[in-house]
Design a protein around this motif. Structure first.
Motif, PDB file in Angstrom:
ATOM      1  N   GLY A 169     -31.741  14.817 -28.631  1.00 30.82           N
ATOM      2  CA  GLY A 169     -30.716  13.922 -29.145  1.00 30.82           C
ATOM      3  C   GLY A 169     -29.674  14.625 -29.972  1.00 30.82           C
ATOM      4  N   ALA A 170     -29.776  15.947 -30.065  1.00 34.50           N
ATOM      5  CA  ALA A 170     -28.883  16.697 -30.939  1.00 34.50           C
ATOM      6  C   ALA A 170     -27.526  16.937 -30.274  1.00 34.50           C
ATOM      7  N   PRO A 171     -26.450  16.601 -30.959  1.00 33.22           N
ATOM      8  CA  PRO A 171     -25.117  16.968 -30.450  1.00 33.22           C
ATOM      9  C   PRO A 171     -24.790  18.402 -30.846  1.00 33.22           C
ATOM     10  N   PHE A 172     -23.857  19.002 -30.143  1.00 32.01           N
ATOM     11  CA  PHE A 172     -23.487  20.386 -30.445  1.00 32.01           C
ATOM     12  C   PHE A 172     -21.972  20.496 -30.553  1.00 32.01           C
ATOM     13  N   PRO A 173     -21.374  19.835 -31.532  1.00 32.19           N
ATOM     14  CA  PRO A 173     -19.912  19.801 -31.580  1.00 32.19           C
ATOM     15  C   PRO A 173     -19.253  21.087 -32.050  1.00 32.19           C
ATOM     16  N   HIS A 174     -20.021  21.987 -32.697  1.00 26.85           N
ATOM     17  CA  HIS A 174     -19.354  23.140 -33.294  1.00 26.85           C
ATOM     18  C   HIS A 174     -19.530  24.428 -32.503  1.00 26.85           C
ATOM     19  N   VAL A 175     -20.134  24.363 -31.326  1.00 31.10           N
ATOM     20  CA  VAL A 175     -20.246  25.571 -30.513  1.00 31.10           C
ATOM     21  C   VAL A 175     -18.969  25.703 -29.697  1.00 31.10           C
ATOM     22  N   ILE A 231     -28.790  28.828 -20.284  1.00 30.15           N
ATOM     23  CA  ILE A 231     -28.480  27.431 -19.983  1.00 30.15           C
ATOM     24  C   ILE A 231     -27.669  27.377 -18.690  1.00 30.15           C
ATOM     25  N   ARG A 232     -28.175  26.622 -17.711  1.00 27.10           N
ATOM     26  CA  ARG A 232     -27.473  26.459 -16.439  1.00 27.10           C
ATOM     27  C   ARG A 232     -26.495  25.291 -16.503  1.00 27.10           C
ATOM     28  N   ASN A 233     -26.859  24.244 -17.214  1.00 30.39           N
ATOM     29  CA  ASN A 233     -25.995  23.064 -17.254  1.00 30.39           C
ATOM     30  C   ASN A 233     -26.381  22.178 -18.436  1.00 30.39           C
ATOM     31  N   MET A 234     -25.401  21.472 -18.994  1.00 31.15           N
ATOM     32  CA  MET A 234     -25.654  20.444 -20.004  1.00 31.15           C
ATOM     33  C   MET A 234     -24.911  19.188 -19.577  1.00 31.15           C
ATOM     34  N   GLU A 235     -25.552  18.045 -19.685  1.00 33.35           N
ATOM     35  CA  GLU A 235     -24.927  16.813 -19.236  1.00 33.35           C
ATOM     36  C   GLU A 235     -25.387  15.653 -20.106  1.00 33.35           C
ATOM     37  N   GLU A 236     -24.914  14.464 -19.747  1.00 34.82           N
ATOM     38  CA  GLU A 236     -25.256  13.248 -20.487  1.00 34.82           C
ATOM     39  C   GLU A 236     -24.991  13.422 -21.979  1.00 34.82           C
ATOM     40  N   LYS A 237     -23.715  13.764 -22.280  1.00 38.69           N
ATOM     41  CA  LYS A 237     -23.273  13.938 -23.668  1.00 38.69           C
ATOM     42  C   LYS A 237     -24.120  14.977 -24.408  1.00 38.69           C
ATOM     43  N   ASN A 238     -24.410  16.063 -23.695  1.00 41.66           N
ATOM     44  CA  ASN A 238     -25.134  17.197 -24.293  1.00 41.66           C
ATOM     45  C   ASN A 238     -26.562  16.851 -24.705  1.00 41.66           C
ATOM     46  N   THR A 239     -27.213  15.934 -23.980  1.00 39.79           N
ATOM     47  CA  THR A 239     -28.592  15.591 -24.318  1.00 39.79           C
ATOM     48  C   THR A 239     -29.583  16.082 -23.265  1.00 39.79           C
ATOM     49  N   LYS A 240     -29.111  16.507 -22.092  1.00 41.36           N
ATOM     50  CA  LYS A 240     -29.977  17.020 -21.031  1.00 41.36           C
ATOM     51  C   LYS A 240     -29.548  18.442 -20.707  1.00 41.36           C
ATOM     52  N   ILE A 241     -30.443  19.405 -20.901  1.00 46.97           N
ATOM     53  CA  ILE A 241     -30.121  20.820 -20.745  1.00 46.97           C
ATOM     54  C   ILE A 241     -30.985  21.395 -19.636  1.00 46.97           C
ATOM     55  N   THR A 242     -30.358  21.849 -18.553  1.00 48.10           N
ATOM     56  CA  THR A 242     -31.072  22.500 -17.451  1.00 48.10           C
ATOM     57  C   THR A 242     -31.031  24.006 -17.659  1.00 48.10           C
ATOM     58  N   LEU A 243     -32.196  24.654 -17.530  1.00 46.55           N
ATOM     59  CA  LEU A 243     -32.329  26.065 -17.867  1.00 46.55           C
ATOM     60  C   LEU A 243     -32.662  26.914 -16.650  1.00 46.55           C
ATOM     61  N   GLU A 244     -32.382  28.201 -16.775  1.00 48.58           N
ATOM     62  CA  GLU A 244     -32.932  29.177 -15.850  1.00 48.58           C
ATOM     63  C   GLU A 244     -34.444  29.263 -16.105  1.00 48.58           C
ATOM     64  N   PRO A 245     -35.225  29.880 -15.187  1.00 48.84           N
ATOM     65  CA  PRO A 245     -36.686  29.947 -15.377  1.00 48.84           C
ATOM     66  C   PRO A 245     -37.077  30.488 -16.749  1.00 48.84           C
ATOM     67  N   LEU A 246     -38.043  29.838 -17.361  1.00 51.69           N
ATOM     68  CA  LEU A 246     -38.481  30.183 -18.713  1.00 51.69           C
ATOM     69  C   LEU A 246     -39.685  31.119 -18.684  1.00 51.69           C
ATOM     70  N   LYS A 247     -39.765  32.014 -19.670  1.00 51.63           N
ATOM     71  CA  LYS A 247     -40.963  32.820 -19.861  1.00 51.63           C
ATOM     72  C   LYS A 247     -42.051  32.007 -20.553  1.00 51.63           C
ATOM     73  N   SER A 248     -41.658  31.059 -21.365  1.00 47.92           N
ATOM     74  CA  SER A 248     -42.601  30.221 -22.088  1.00 47.92           C
ATOM     75  C   SER A 248     -42.017  28.827 -22.203  1.00 47.92           C
ATOM     76  N   GLY A 249     -42.858  27.817 -22.000  1.00 50.37           N
ATOM     77  CA  GLY A 249     -42.368  26.446 -22.008  1.00 50.37           C
ATOM     78  C   GLY A 249     -42.114  25.903 -23.396  1.00 50.37           C
ATOM     79  N   PHE A 250     -41.464  24.744 -23.437  1.00 47.64           N
ATOM     80  CA  PHE A 250     -41.213  24.043 -24.685  1.00 47.64           C
ATOM     81  C   PHE A 250     -42.046  22.766 -24.708  1.00 47.64           C
ATOM     82  N   LYS A 251     -42.214  22.215 -25.884  1.00 48.80           N
ATOM     83  CA  LYS A 251     -42.899  20.934 -26.029  1.00 48.80           C
ATOM     84  C   LYS A 251     -42.117  20.099 -27.038  1.00 48.80           C
ATOM     85  N   PRO A 252     -42.276  18.778 -27.015  1.00 49.31           N
ATOM     86  CA  PRO A 252     -41.560  17.938 -27.976  1.00 49.31           C
ATOM     87  C   PRO A 252     -41.828  18.376 -29.414  1.00 49.31           C
ATOM     88  N   GLY A 253     -40.763  18.427 -30.184  1.00 51.44           N
ATOM     89  CA  GLY A 253     -40.854  18.846 -31.568  1.00 51.44           C
ATOM     90  C   GLY A 253     -40.459  20.291 -31.790  1.00 51.44           C
TER      91      GLY A 253
END
Length: 257
Positions: free
Chosen positions: A141-147, A190-212
């Motif tokens: 849910g984080a916006p990124f207005p200053h990048v 980062i391959r793509n960001m959409e839906e007002k910067n709330t969905k981030i599609t990535l290149e293959p990860l070495k390690s996964g993420f989890k909520p939080g």
């Protein structure tokens, strides 16, 4: 960076390179010259040559923030010529090169630090709300207005050093930026960001993420490369000597008036 074939113009001017400017004084003698791209400008007994200062792109060895500092594999004797000039970050996912302006450089043994002017525009922090491993998609849910980078105008007389009225360049979204987590291996482009910067599609990860999980979006990572545009400028002083500037090797030969 290889010069193109010589092209002749009216007034006895012979030019090779990308773009050039030759200014004459009231006696018709060369007084200022600038050249973008490796090449030369010739007129009668006057010749100005520009060649690359660096034989290859600068490699990012380390990063520090506040202000943004980039450790590169070149000595201060070379990188001090970058003050006031731009460097470009080129990545396959980026819509166009990301441009940063060098404010100054600092010695670091055989390497050196580039202190960048756009220090506050190249990273942002967020928290994962959901993660799908296949495909690798982070939701947040984080916006990124200053990048936001700055863009820079090119001026033939002064080189690539003029700010374009602080107009932001959105760089085709955030594609090509690095997303880095707190745990080892949590880094991917980062391959793509959409839906007002709330969905981030990535290149293959070495390690996964989890909520939080916390993450940071960065323009640069260790191993990235910086391209240094080739340009040089020379101005004739009252003494007759030529003062040179720009991130290039500049040689001026002028015959007697």
């Amino acid at each position: 960076d290889r010069p193109v074939a010589n092209v002749s113009f009216e007034g006895g001017i012979v030019f090779s390179g990308e773009e050039a400017f030759l200014g004459l004084d009231d006696k018709g003698q060369p007084a200022v010259v600038s050249l973008t791209g490796a090449g030369s400008v010739q007129r009668e007994k006057f010749t100005a040559r520009v060649s690359p200062l660096f034989n290859k792109p600068l490699k990012v060895l380390a990063l520090k923030e506040q202000p943004l500092r980039i450790l590169v594999d070149a000595p201060l004797d070379q990188t001090r010529h970058l003050a006031g000039s731009i460097v470009r970050v080129n990545k396959s996912l980026m819509a166009r090169p990301f441009v940063l302006r060098v404010d100054s450089s600092l010695a670091a043994g055989r390497n050196s630090w580039l202190v960048m002017e756009a220090a506050g525009n190249v990273h942002s922090v967020g928290v994962v709300t959901a993660f799908d491993a296949s495909p690798a998609v982070i939701r947040t849910g984080a916006p990124f207005p200053h990048v936001r980078p700055y863009t820079f105008n090119y001026h033939p007389e002064t080189g690539m050093s003029g700010r374009a009225e602080n107009q932001p360049d959105y760089n085709g979204g955030y594609s090509g930026f690095w997303l880095t987590g707190k745990r080892p291996g949590q880094q991917a482009l980062i391959r793509n960001m959409e839906e007002k910067n709330t969905k981030i599609t990535l290149e293959p990860l070495k390690s996964g993420f989890k909520p939080g999980d916390e993450f940071e979006i960065r323009l640069l990572a260790v191993g990235d490369e910086l391209e240094v545009p080739v340009w040089g400028r020379a101005v004739r002083l009252e003494s007759g000597a030529w003062k040179t500037s720009g991130p290039a090797k500049i040689a001026v030969q002028a015959g007697a008036k």
